[in-house]
Design a protein around this motif. Structure first.
Motif, PDB file in Angstrom:
ATOM      1  N   ARG A 216       0.816  -1.203   0.000  1.00 30.15           N
ATOM      2  CA  ARG A 216       0.000   0.000   0.000  1.00 30.15           C
ATOM      3  C   ARG A 216       0.856   1.264   0.000  1.00 30.15           C
TER       4      ARG A 216
ATOM      5  N   ASP B 164      -2.380  -4.294   8.339  1.00 29.38           N
ATOM      6  CA  ASP B 164      -3.233  -3.221   7.822  1.00 29.38           C
ATOM      7  C   ASP B 164      -4.315  -2.863   8.835  1.00 29.38           C
TER       8      ASP B 164
ATOM      9  N   TRP C 137     -14.240  -7.849   5.036  1.00 25.05           N
ATOM     10  CA  TRP C 137     -13.989  -6.436   4.794  1.00 25.05           C
ATOM     11  C   TRP C 137     -15.288  -5.627   4.803  1.00 25.05           C
TER      12      TRP C 137
ATOM     13  N   LEU D 244     -12.547  -1.463   2.649  1.00 30.47           N
ATOM     14  CA  LEU D 244     -11.776  -1.972   1.523  1.00 30.47           C
ATOM     15  C   LEU D 244     -11.429  -0.853   0.556  1.00 30.47           C
TER      16      LEU D 244
ATOM     17  N   GLN E 163      -7.295  -0.567   0.480  1.00 30.44           N
ATOM     18  CA  GLN E 163      -6.606  -1.352  -0.534  1.00 30.44           C
ATOM     19  C   GLN E 163      -5.566  -0.500  -1.266  1.00 30.44           C
TER      20      GLN E 163
ATOM     21  N   SER F 282      -6.969  -2.707 -11.935  1.00 28.50           N
ATOM     22  CA  SER F 282      -6.165  -3.326 -10.896  1.00 28.50           C
ATOM     23  C   SER F 282      -4.694  -3.105 -11.195  1.00 28.50           C
TER      24      SER F 282
ATOM     25  N   ARG G  64      -2.333  -4.476  -5.829  1.00 29.61           N
ATOM     26  CA  ARG G  64      -3.692  -4.759  -5.363  1.00 29.61           C
ATOM     27  C   ARG G  64      -4.014  -6.239  -5.481  1.00 29.61           C
TER      28      ARG G  64
ATOM     29  N   TRP H 229      -2.085  -8.114  -2.674  1.00 25.73           N
ATOM     30  CA  TRP H 229      -2.648  -7.758  -1.359  1.00 25.73           C
ATOM     31  C   TRP H 229      -3.970  -8.483  -1.139  1.00 25.73           C
ATOM     32  N   LYS H 230      -4.853  -8.464  -2.117  1.00 27.44           N
ATOM     33  CA  LYS H 230      -6.142  -9.148  -1.984  1.00 27.44           C
ATOM     34  C   LYS H 230      -5.954 -10.662  -1.921  1.00 27.44           C
TER      35      LYS H 230
END
Length: 389
Positions: free
Chosen positions: A268, A299, A308, A313, A317, A327, A331, A334-335
């Motif tokens: 992030r 986070d 979330w 979110l 994110q 995207s 991202r 992370w997801k």
């Protein structure tokens, strides 16, 4: 009938000529054998790795140590034991948990006992019921509903029958084996630094500790815990870090945070020189993820075992350089880390994620993407049995 030509007739070979031929053949064999031996020992040839016996590694002298303070962290230790098994780790596995738990499964809702039995029988975990270590003189935390019991991790120092122990927090994902850390040079403790903190030198991080068990050190930890600690550090769940930094700041063997202490918050951030260790290196999210061995979820206030909130979110994110459409690698990775954690929690622990809370009720002040350690898990969270969902 055709007469044979002279070159087709049997040829007489004298004794001297036959002996010369035999000598030449013998030396040819010697030469071939010498070349074959050289080929076997040639340093550039790829061979299999030396066996554990050749390296004199007795894996029963080493162990991974995890601790559970509530139902939530118990499940998360199972995820790590499962990862260790998948990666082929050969060291023992030890779990510290509250002494009032047991392994008698009373009914289908007795999830704690079920998970303890699963740890013992499937993952060959050595169960250690103990009185949890608690920071003395502290009240229940307003947000988590628990006392700070993350200091229970220091029970790893009490495992004096092991030569070396790797102690791990449970709010992490293992991406590869850590067994190589058992063969580090002799040292009382080895740890990565909390590279995401603002001040330097960066403090040592307790998410991963490679320790030499020592009862005297364990007693020193307990005495420090009994003193209560700084109120701000206890509330931030940083008191365990304070203990090890006060004791080992100048003597610990420092592990590289790359690849042993990657933070989810790193994906992030917009500036990555602290993690990369080189201001001239170009950030490559996929490369960093592939080389990492351990990822710590940081986070705050998002947790991987809680669904979330939609607004949360959107705010938390990775922003893909300001683009809210489409995207990017940051991202996606992370997801993926969060989705993977939730899926394993469902498949291994048979627990569904905790329903999403109201975002405004938990987000609090704006957090830096690398702040917080999040060691303690909310004890009051309701967990749902997947089989009933």
């Amino acid at each position: 009938m055709r007469r044979k030509r002279s070159d087709e007739l049997p040829r007489f070979v004298g004794d001297d000529e036959a002996r010369s031929f035999r000598w030449r053949r013998k030396y040819t064999y010697y030469l071939v054998g010498f070349i074959f031996i050289c080929w076997l020992w040639y340093p550039g040839r790829k061979t299999t790795s030396p066996s554990d016996d050749a390296l004199n590694i007795n894996w029963s002298n080493y162990a991974y140590s995890l601790y559970a303070t509530d139902s939530t962290t118990l499940c998360h230790t199972l995820l790590l034991f499962d990862a260790l098994a998948r990666f082929g780790s050969k060291a023992d596995r030890v779990l510290f948990y509250p002494e009032y738990w047991d392994t008698r499964v009373e009914d289908s809702k007795d999830r704690d006992s079920q998970l303890l039995v699963l740890a013992r029988d499937k993952y060959k975990v050595k169960l250690q019921p103990v009185k949890l270590l608690v920071v003395e003189g502290r009240t229940r935390d307003e947000w988590t509903g628990t006392w700070d019991r993350s200091v229970t991790k220091f029970m790893a120092f009490s495992l004096g029958y092991y030569d070396r122990v790797i102690a791990l927090d449970s709010d992490i994902t293992l991406l590869d084996s850590l067994d190589e850390l058992f063969t580090l040079p002799k040292t009382p403790i080895a740890m990565p630094r909390a590279y995401g903190t603002d001040s330097k030198p960066w403090p040592l991080s307790t998410m991963l500790m490679v320790i030499k068990p020592d009862i005297d050190e364990f007693d020193k930890c307990k005495n420090r815990i009994a003193g209560g600690g700084n109120n701000m550090l206890v509330k931030a769940h940083r008191f365990d870090m304070e203990i090890v930094n006060e004791r080992f700041e100048d003597s610990a063997l420092v592990l590289p945070h790359r690849p042993y202490a990657l933070l989810t918050g790193e994906f992030r951030r917009h500036e990555h020189s602290a993690y990369l260790g080189n201001p001239d290196e170009t950030w490559d999210a996929e490369k960093v993820f592939k080389e990492a061995k351990l990822v710590h979820f940081n986070d705050h206030p998002l947790k991987p075992w809680i669904m979330w909130p939609q607004k949360g979110l959107e705010e938390m994110q990775p922003d893909c350089d300001g683009s809210h459409e489409g995207s990017c690698a940051e991202r996606r990775i992370w997801k993926h880390l969060y989705d993977d954690f939730r899926h394993r929690r469902r498949d291994i622990c048979k627990l569904l994620s905790v329903p999403a809370p109201e975002w405004e009720s938990i987000k609090g002040p704006t957090q830096n993407s690398t702040d917080g350690t999040g060691h303690a898990a909310p004890e009051a969270e309701e967990v749902v049995n997947a089989s009933s969902g």
